[in-house]
Design a protein around this motif. Structure first.
Motif, PDB file in Angstrom:
ATOM      1  N   ILE A   1       0.777  -0.883   0.060  1.00 35.45           N
ATOM      2  CA  ILE A   1      -0.155  -0.178  -0.089  1.00 35.45           C
ATOM      3  C   ILE A   1       0.583   0.750   0.030  1.00 35.45           C
ATOM      4  O   ILE A   1       0.310   2.359  -0.830  1.00 35.45           O
ATOM      5  N   LEU A   2       1.736   1.521   0.697  1.00 27.55           N
ATOM      6  CA  LEU A   2       2.890   2.751   0.587  1.00 27.55           C
ATOM      7  C   LEU A   2       3.775   2.906  -0.600  1.00 27.55           C
ATOM      8  O   LEU A   2       3.836   3.486  -1.214  1.00 27.55           O
ATOM      9  N   MET A   3       3.684   1.117  -0.267  1.00 27.52           N
ATOM     10  CA  MET A   3       4.358   1.667  -2.465  1.00 27.52           C
ATOM     11  C   MET A   3       3.140   2.229  -4.236  1.00 27.52           C
ATOM     12  O   MET A   3       3.759   3.288  -4.439  1.00 27.52           O
ATOM     13  N   GLY A   4       2.227   2.140  -3.371  1.00 27.55           N
ATOM     14  CA  GLY A   4       0.864   2.501  -4.224  1.00 27.55           C
ATOM     15  C   GLY A   4       0.796   4.019  -3.825  1.00 27.55           C
ATOM     16  O   GLY A   4       1.030   4.697  -5.489  1.00 27.55           O
ATOM     17  N   ALA A   5       1.140   3.935  -2.898  1.00 30.83           N
ATOM     18  CA  ALA A   5       0.743   5.134  -3.017  1.00 30.83           C
ATOM     19  C   ALA A   5       1.803   6.188  -2.604  1.00 30.83           C
ATOM     20  O   ALA A   5       1.865   7.124  -3.058  1.00 30.83           O
ATOM     21  N   GLU A   6       2.985   6.397  -2.419  1.00 34.23           N
ATOM     22  CA  GLU A   6       5.047   6.779  -2.598  1.00 34.23           C
ATOM     23  C   GLU A   6       3.886   6.865  -4.612  1.00 34.23           C
ATOM     24  O   GLU A   6       4.819   7.510  -5.618  1.00 34.23           O
ATOM     25  N   ASP A   7       3.729   6.163  -5.259  1.00 34.76           N
ATOM     26  CA  ASP A   7       3.883   6.052  -6.491  1.00 34.76           C
ATOM     27  C   ASP A   7       2.506   7.265  -6.973  1.00 34.76           C
ATOM     28  O   ASP A   7       3.194   7.827  -8.138  1.00 34.76           O
ATOM     29  N   ALA A   8       1.881   7.308  -6.578  1.00 38.84           N
ATOM     30  CA  ALA A   8       0.679   8.253  -6.189  1.00 38.84           C
ATOM     31  C   ALA A   8       1.491   9.655  -6.580  1.00 38.84           C
ATOM     32  O   ALA A   8       1.179  10.689  -6.919  1.00 38.84           O
ATOM     33  N   PHE A   9       1.971   9.542  -5.347  1.00 39.55           N
ATOM     34  CA  PHE A   9       2.256  11.110  -4.846  1.00 39.55           C
ATOM     35  C   PHE A   9       3.171  11.337  -5.580  1.00 39.55           C
ATOM     36  O   PHE A   9       4.036  12.532  -5.671  1.00 39.55           O
TER      37      PHE A   9
END
Length: 333
Positions: free
Chosen positions: A79-87
């Motif tokens: 989830i962190l990896m996905g959030a960092e990609d989006a941010f």
């Protein structure tokens, strides 16, 4: 070589410092041609805006917090990896804090994140059961994986019922008819939901569970082994086993190997979670249901960004899981 400044960008683009700032911050008052000229100048000079200065203008810190109770990181890290990609596209940094399932530690981390003036929070649970809301906070909050108990909060969850249906549907399409389900702790909503989806899909084809029941137990390889031995004693003609987690599925495979029951030619096995260290290294590699957690993280970041821009949402949004096919399932011959 000195670092380029906004003044340097403005000079190269032939505009005022104020216009250059508006162009780089996406302000609507700037003409498209002017904005393009400023952006080209910034790229030519490798200009990177000063985060602190931007924060003084926008009243934002450019940071968000990700607060988790997931000790092993199996769910929070994707989830962190996905959030960092989006941010990443708007240069927002993510602070990760692990409360380790401790309410006092969670409050401490929450105070620390708020003292750092984070612009918003993503809260990730260790299990997909409803959790207590953090209540009213000065920043927007999105709950991911584990929903908040407050319907006024925004919660993003995965479809465990749909995952159970998807697993059984795949096995039926492989020609399996005597399908058993071995899963984890019945106190987990995930175990109940996956079992419900499995039973519903079986019923649509006029089938029941091999062994006559859902085999609830522990989320462990040991339980997978023990339950499989009991299942084979009761229902030796079973031709497929749906395990409620990849750990359980590994235990299932162990016993099938010990009993010299070929997988998948005689018994097909499917897991749940797509925990790559287990599923990819199983013998044979394990077909499983992927929770799509990186996608969930990206959506959580998008919803949080919208809330920070004054477009908050509420309620529960459910996102589909997906089937990952490997060698442990195949059409019955």
């Amino acid at each position: 070589m000195s670092r380029a400044t906004l003044r340097d960008v403005a000079k190269l683009a032939g505009v005022s410092v104020a216009t250059a700032s508006k162009a780089l911050n996406g302000q609507p008052q700037v003409r498209a041609q002017t904005r393009e000229r400023v952006v080209r100048a910034a790229e030519q000079l490798s200009f990177s805006p000063n985060t602190l200065a931007q924060g003084l203008i926008t009243q934002r810190s450019g940071t968000v917090g990700l607060l988790t109770s997931d000790l092993e990181g199996r769910f929070s890290i994707p989830i962190l990896m996905g959030a960092e990609d989006a941010f990443g596209s708007d240069q927002t940094s993510v602070f990760l804090c692990d409360a380790r399932g401790d309410a006092i530690r969670e409050k401490h981390h929450l105070r620390a994140l708020l003292s750092r003036r984070v612009d918003g929070l993503i809260v990730v649970g260790a299990r997909p059961d409803t959790r207590l809301s953090l209540g009213e906070l000065p920043v927007p909050v999105v709950y991911a994986y584990a929903p908040s108990d407050d319907p006024a909060d925004l919660s993003l969850v995965t479809d465990n019922v749909g995952g159970g249906r998807l697993a059984i549907d795949h096995l039926i399409r492989c020609g399996r008819r005597r399908i058993a389900h071995i899963t984890g702790d019945p106190g987990y909503s995930a175990a109940q939901d996956r079992a419900r989806g499995a039973v519903e899909r079986l019923a649509e084809d006029g089938l029941g569970l091999a062994g006559g029941e859902v085999w609830f137990g522990m989320w462990s390889e040991a339980w997978g082994r023990g339950a499989t031995r009991m299942l084979l004693e009761r229902t030796p003609e079973v031709d497929a086993i749906f395990a409620g987690s990849d750990e359980i599925a590994r235990g299932v495979l162990d016993v099938l190997h010990e009993e010299r029951i070929e997988v998948p030619s005689r018994v097909a096995v499917i897991g749940f979670d797509n925990w790559s260290v287990l599923a990819g290294n199983s013998r044979p590699p394990l077909t499983t249901i992927d929770l799509n957690l990186e996608h969930l993280g990206r959506i959580a970041a998008q919803r949080l960004s919208a809330a920070m821009d004054g477009e908050p949402a509420a309620g529960v949004e459910t996102f589909p899981v997906r089937l990952i096919t490997r060698e442990s399932t195949a059409p019955l011959r």
